[in-house]
Design an enzyme around this catalytic site. Sequence first.
Site, mmCIF file in Angstrom:
data_model
loop_
_atom_site.group_PDB
_atom_site.id
_atom_site.type_symbol
_atom_site.label_atom_id
_atom_site.label_comp_id
_atom_site.label_asym_id
_atom_site.label_seq_id
_atom_site.Cartn_x
_atom_site.Cartn_y
_atom_site.Cartn_z
ATOM 1 N N LYS A 54 9.019 -2.365 8.034
ATOM 2 C CA LYS A 54 8.134 -2.214 9.193
ATOM 3 C C LYS A 54 8.448 -3.272 10.246
ATOM 4 C CE LYS A 54 4.610 -0.033 6.415
ATOM 5 N NZ LYS A 54 3.500 -0.168 5.484
ATOM 6 N N GLN A 98 -1.160 -3.836 3.834
ATOM 7 C CA GLN A 98 -0.277 -3.119 2.924
ATOM 8 C C GLN A 98 -0.985 -2.848 1.596
ATOM 9 O OE1 GLN A 98 2.716 -1.939 3.813
ATOM 10 N NE2 GLN A 98 3.024 -1.006 1.799
ATOM 11 N N ASP A 121 -2.825 2.667 10.714
ATOM 12 C CA ASP A 121 -2.594 3.450 9.494
ATOM 13 C C ASP A 121 -3.470 4.706 9.462
ATOM 14 O OD1 ASP A 121 -0.709 2.789 7.553
ATOM 15 O OD2 ASP A 121 -1.909 1.141 6.728
HETATM 16 N N1 GUN Z 1 1.431 1.598 0.807
HETATM 17 C C1 GUN Z 1 2.183 2.705 0.642
HETATM 18 N N2 GUN Z 1 2.163 3.454 1.756
HETATM 19 C C2 GUN Z 1 1.393 2.797 2.637
HETATM 20 C C3 GUN Z 1 1.010 3.065 3.981
HETATM 21 O O1 GUN Z 1 1.354 4.086 4.589
HETATM 22 N N3 GUN Z 1 0.208 2.138 4.553
HETATM 23 C C4 GUN Z 1 -0.209 1.035 3.900
HETATM 24 N N4 GUN Z 1 -1.010 0.201 4.549
HETATM 25 N N5 GUN Z 1 0.135 0.757 2.673
HETATM 26 C C5 GUN Z 1 0.929 1.638 2.049
#
Ligand code: GUN
Length: 297
Positions: A54, A98, A121
């Site tokens: 990211k 996350q 998200d």
């Molecule tokens: N963990 C796995 N996929 C995601 C996601 O799309 N967003 C977040 N915040 N954590 C994750």
Amino acid sequence: MSAKIIDGKILAAEVKSCAAQAVRFLQERYGITPCLAVLLVGDDPASQVYVRGKANDCEACGIESRVIRLPAGTTQAELLARLGTLAADSAVHGILVQLPLPRHIDPAAVIEAIPPEKDVDGFTPVNAGRLLNGEPCFAPCTPAGCLRMIEAAGVDLDGKHAVVVGRSNIVGKPAALLLMQKNATVTVCHSHTRDLAAVCRTADILIAAVGKARFITADMVKPGAVVIDVGINRGADGKLHGDVDFAPVSEIASYITPVPGGVGLMTRAMLMLNTVQAAAPKTAGDLGFSVKNPVRF
Ligand code: GUN
């Protein structure tokens, strides 16, 4: 028949170039540089990889990223306090925590501490509710990426039967809502669904979000179906496998997404669009994110 592969690398690059263009526009017009804060608690190896990805995407798009790494022993109160600071910081436009979080932290309480306007998200109850009601919102990045792949391949969803396998809040449920917005008829399947294979065989569009390697086998796929594989499963061989048994299913489907190189890249790319959107003043209007020219793979 051999399916055409919907290439996540090509489409994610296109989405990120859209994001980068919008970043330049926001900088020139408003003096705003979008900023994404990513909170990572603990040292889950997969999460470390995702968070690095990211940050790299942000850099490629001209988005500022702040990665905040906290030890596994961080308390829920400490995490909520960090979120409070980021929520109040007007230079931070997007906040992402996350997942998964360590077991002593309640993810729902943490997610609810993210202001909806910074919830890139799309996980907060406010954005989930807005999506349900068909109102403008941040849609979760993975299902948004799935829809973008279908649309960018020139597949029309109107009136088609879409079957979503998986009912998670992050993928299955929002995918069903997004598909309905595009006038698909949607069936959501899960672990209690009777004769899952028979239901899947009725799908014009099949979205697999199960979390089990090679779960969707060729006998579950209608000839000519569009198959979108959300799974990222690490096998005993150390390699990544999707939820779809790729080689046999690609003999039957019309379009299929690969793993790796498919939905995962699009998830990251859609996060960039949500972050740019979060930074944009309400008066900025359309930032030009829609699919312009479908790619005929
Ligand atoms: N963990 C796995 N996929 C995601 C996601 O799309 N967003 C977040 N915040 N954590 C994750």
